[in-house]
Scaffold this motif. Structure first.
Motif, PDB file in Angstrom:
ATOM      1  N   VAL A  63     -21.095  52.918  -0.961  1.00  0.00           N
ATOM      2  CA  VAL A  63     -20.670  51.829  -0.674  1.00  0.00           C
ATOM      3  C   VAL A  63     -21.658  50.894  -0.028  1.00  0.00           C
ATOM      4  O   VAL A  63     -21.315  49.722   0.212  1.00  0.00           O
ATOM      5  CB  VAL A  63     -19.330  52.046   0.334  1.00  0.00           C
ATOM      6  CG1 VAL A  63     -18.210  52.900  -0.656  1.00  0.00           C
ATOM      7  CG2 VAL A  63     -19.614  52.860   1.645  1.00  0.00           C
ATOM      8  N   ILE A  64     -22.804  51.345   0.600  1.00  0.00           N
ATOM      9  CA  ILE A  64     -23.770  50.381   0.871  1.00  0.00           C
ATOM     10  C   ILE A  64     -24.709  49.980  -0.291  1.00  0.00           C
ATOM     11  O   ILE A  64     -24.196  50.190  -1.467  1.00  0.00           O
ATOM     12  CB  ILE A  64     -24.753  51.068   2.040  1.00  0.00           C
ATOM     13  CG1 ILE A  64     -25.582  52.269   1.393  1.00  0.00           C
ATOM     14  CG2 ILE A  64     -23.927  51.303   3.342  1.00  0.00           C
ATOM     15  CD1 ILE A  64     -26.636  52.785   2.217  1.00  0.00           C
ATOM     16  N   THR A  65     -25.498  48.995  -0.085  1.00  0.00           N
ATOM     17  CA  THR A  65     -26.240  48.659  -1.457  1.00  0.00           C
ATOM     18  C   THR A  65     -26.777  49.742  -2.057  1.00  0.00           C
ATOM     19  O   THR A  65     -27.177  50.712  -1.470  1.00  0.00           O
ATOM     20  CB  THR A  65     -27.386  47.716  -0.827  1.00  0.00           C
ATOM     21  OG1 THR A  65     -26.773  46.644   0.111  1.00  0.00           O
ATOM     22  CG2 THR A  65     -28.300  47.158  -1.821  1.00  0.00           C
ATOM     23  N   ARG A  70     -32.018  49.102  -3.704  1.00  0.00           N
ATOM     24  CA  ARG A  70     -32.915  49.380  -2.439  1.00  0.00           C
ATOM     25  C   ARG A  70     -34.166  49.651  -2.870  1.00  0.00           C
ATOM     26  O   ARG A  70     -35.342  49.239  -2.254  1.00  0.00           O
ATOM     27  CB  ARG A  70     -32.231  50.458  -1.492  1.00  0.00           C
ATOM     28  CG  ARG A  70     -30.986  49.634  -0.799  1.00  0.00           C
ATOM     29  CD  ARG A  70     -30.338  50.559   0.439  1.00  0.00           C
ATOM     30  NE  ARG A  70     -29.767  51.460  -0.361  1.00  0.00           N
ATOM     31  CZ  ARG A  70     -29.651  52.828   0.376  1.00  0.00           C
ATOM     32  NH1 ARG A  70     -30.359  53.064   1.510  1.00  0.00           N
ATOM     33  NH2 ARG A  70     -28.886  53.725  -0.442  1.00  0.00           N
ATOM     34  N   ASN A  71     -34.233  50.676  -3.881  1.00  0.00           N
ATOM     35  CA  ASN A  71     -35.583  51.128  -4.351  1.00  0.00           C
ATOM     36  C   ASN A  71     -36.419  50.134  -4.735  1.00  0.00           C
ATOM     37  O   ASN A  71     -37.645  49.699  -4.474  1.00  0.00           O
ATOM     38  CB  ASN A  71     -35.432  52.135  -5.449  1.00  0.00           C
ATOM     39  CG  ASN A  71     -36.447  53.040  -5.662  1.00  0.00           C
ATOM     40  OD1 ASN A  71     -37.503  53.177  -4.835  1.00  0.00           O
ATOM     41  ND2 ASN A  71     -36.782  53.252  -7.042  1.00  0.00           N
ATOM     42  N   ARG A  72     -35.894  49.090  -5.692  1.00  0.00           N
ATOM     43  CA  ARG A  72     -36.432  47.913  -6.403  1.00  0.00           C
ATOM     44  C   ARG A  72     -36.953  47.178  -5.261  1.00  0.00           C
ATOM     45  O   ARG A  72     -37.999  46.167  -5.517  1.00  0.00           O
ATOM     46  CB  ARG A  72     -35.637  47.215  -7.267  1.00  0.00           C
ATOM     47  CG  ARG A  72     -35.299  47.877  -8.716  1.00  0.00           C
ATOM     48  CD  ARG A  72     -34.733  47.247  -9.664  1.00  0.00           C
ATOM     49  NE  ARG A  72     -33.458  46.782  -9.352  1.00  0.00           N
ATOM     50  CZ  ARG A  72     -32.319  47.167  -9.577  1.00  0.00           C
ATOM     51  NH1 ARG A  72     -32.319  48.404 -10.011  1.00  0.00           N
ATOM     52  NH2 ARG A  72     -31.171  46.692  -9.361  1.00  0.00           N
ATOM     53  N   ILE A  82     -26.358  46.372   3.627  1.00  0.00           N
ATOM     54  CA  ILE A  82     -25.124  45.811   2.930  1.00  0.00           C
ATOM     55  C   ILE A  82     -25.475  44.508   2.526  1.00  0.00           C
ATOM     56  O   ILE A  82     -25.815  43.608   3.323  1.00  0.00           O
ATOM     57  CB  ILE A  82     -24.073  46.097   3.820  1.00  0.00           C
ATOM     58  CG1 ILE A  82     -23.811  47.405   4.306  1.00  0.00           C
ATOM     59  CG2 ILE A  82     -22.844  45.518   3.311  1.00  0.00           C
ATOM     60  CD1 ILE A  82     -22.789  47.652   5.634  1.00  0.00           C
ATOM     61  N   ASP A  83     -25.362  44.291   1.297  1.00  0.00           N
ATOM     62  CA  ASP A  83     -25.447  42.830   0.763  1.00  0.00           C
ATOM     63  C   ASP A  83     -24.374  42.803  -0.277  1.00  0.00           C
ATOM     64  O   ASP A  83     -23.588  43.400  -0.582  1.00  0.00           O
ATOM     65  CB  ASP A  83     -26.927  42.669   0.206  1.00  0.00           C
ATOM     66  CG  ASP A  83     -27.355  43.417  -0.717  1.00  0.00           C
ATOM     67  OD1 ASP A  83     -26.470  43.956  -1.521  1.00  0.00           O
ATOM     68  OD2 ASP A  83     -28.481  43.269  -1.077  1.00  0.00           O
ATOM     69  N   GLU A  84     -24.444  41.681  -1.162  1.00  0.00           N
ATOM     70  CA  GLU A  84     -23.550  41.402  -2.174  1.00  0.00           C
ATOM     71  C   GLU A  84     -23.390  42.400  -3.407  1.00  0.00           C
ATOM     72  O   GLU A  84     -22.810  42.316  -3.919  1.00  0.00           O
ATOM     73  CB  GLU A  84     -23.807  39.910  -2.938  1.00  0.00           C
ATOM     74  CG  GLU A  84     -25.079  39.763  -3.652  1.00  0.00           C
ATOM     75  CD  GLU A  84     -26.177  39.525  -2.718  1.00  0.00           C
ATOM     76  OE1 GLU A  84     -27.141  39.355  -3.182  1.00  0.00           O
ATOM     77  OE2 GLU A  84     -26.145  39.478  -1.576  1.00  0.00           O
ATOM     78  N   THR A  85     -24.357  43.250  -3.282  1.00  0.00           N
ATOM     79  CA  THR A  85     -24.217  44.527  -4.259  1.00  0.00           C
ATOM     80  C   THR A  85     -23.542  45.546  -3.672  1.00  0.00           C
ATOM     81  O   THR A  85     -23.719  46.667  -4.389  1.00  0.00           O
ATOM     82  CB  THR A  85     -25.978  44.760  -4.901  1.00  0.00           C
ATOM     83  OG1 THR A  85     -26.531  45.327  -3.755  1.00  0.00           O
ATOM     84  CG2 THR A  85     -26.706  43.580  -5.379  1.00  0.00           C
ATOM     85  N   ALA A  86     -23.219  45.644  -2.737  1.00  0.00           N
ATOM     86  CA  ALA A  86     -22.560  46.699  -2.128  1.00  0.00           C
ATOM     87  C   ALA A  86     -21.012  46.639  -1.964  1.00  0.00           C
ATOM     88  O   ALA A  86     -20.282  45.558  -1.635  1.00  0.00           O
ATOM     89  CB  ALA A  86     -22.947  46.844  -0.367  1.00  0.00           C
TER      90      ALA A  86
END
Length: 162
Positions: A63-65, A70-72, A82-86
């Protein structure tokens, strides 16, 4: 989102009802069902409303990014973001009923149970009327599905009676 939109468009052909669509998935699938059910833009691209889902059932979903994002970005696996992909970014009190399932906090990958617990807590703080969290003691990330399936079936059966 495209697959869920397809179900909305075609469920009637197979004897189903658009008011009884539940989305469930494990691990990355759990992440995806959370995103489809919470980020209304995902289904809106296909002319569908996420709030028409009957339920959201993530099995050990991140549920976090997501770790691939994050790897990229060069962010290490244990660095939470946590951003808009989370999915956490989109927690809201008016989404479909949600059943959050996690393996044992000592056996889950990274901090997945703690993510799930925080996810649950935010729904509760916002006043979501129908959110449940289960920690499946003794089960790790891969084996938790065996214990989760009966809970998901019960959740669906209970909601279909309403």
């Amino acid at each position: 989102a495209a697959a869920v939109a397809w179900v909305f468009d075609n469920i009637g052909k197979y004897g189903g009802d658009t008011s009884s669509i539940y989305v469930a998935g494990h691990s990355a699938g759990g992440y995806l069902v959370d995103m489809v059910g919470l980020d209304k833009k995902q289904l809106a691209r296909y002319g569908k409303d996420a709030d028409k889902l009957a339920g959201i059932i993530p099995f050990s979903g991140q549920v976090i990014t997501h770790f691939e994002t994050r790897n990229r970005q060069g962010i290490k696996p244990l660095q939470p973001t946590i951003d808009e992909t989370a999915p956490l970014y989109y927690v809201r009190k008016d989404c479909a009923p949600i059943l959050i399932l996690s393996g044992d906090r000592e056996k889950e990958m990274y901090g997945r149970y703690e993510e799930a617990a925080y996810f649950y807590r935010l729904f509760k703080l916002l006043g979501h009327p129908d959110v449940t969290l289960y920690e499946l003691g003794g089960f790790d990330h891969g084996s938790m599905c065996a214990a989760a399936f009966p809970l998901a079936v019960r959740f669906i059966r209970d909601h279909e009676k309403k």
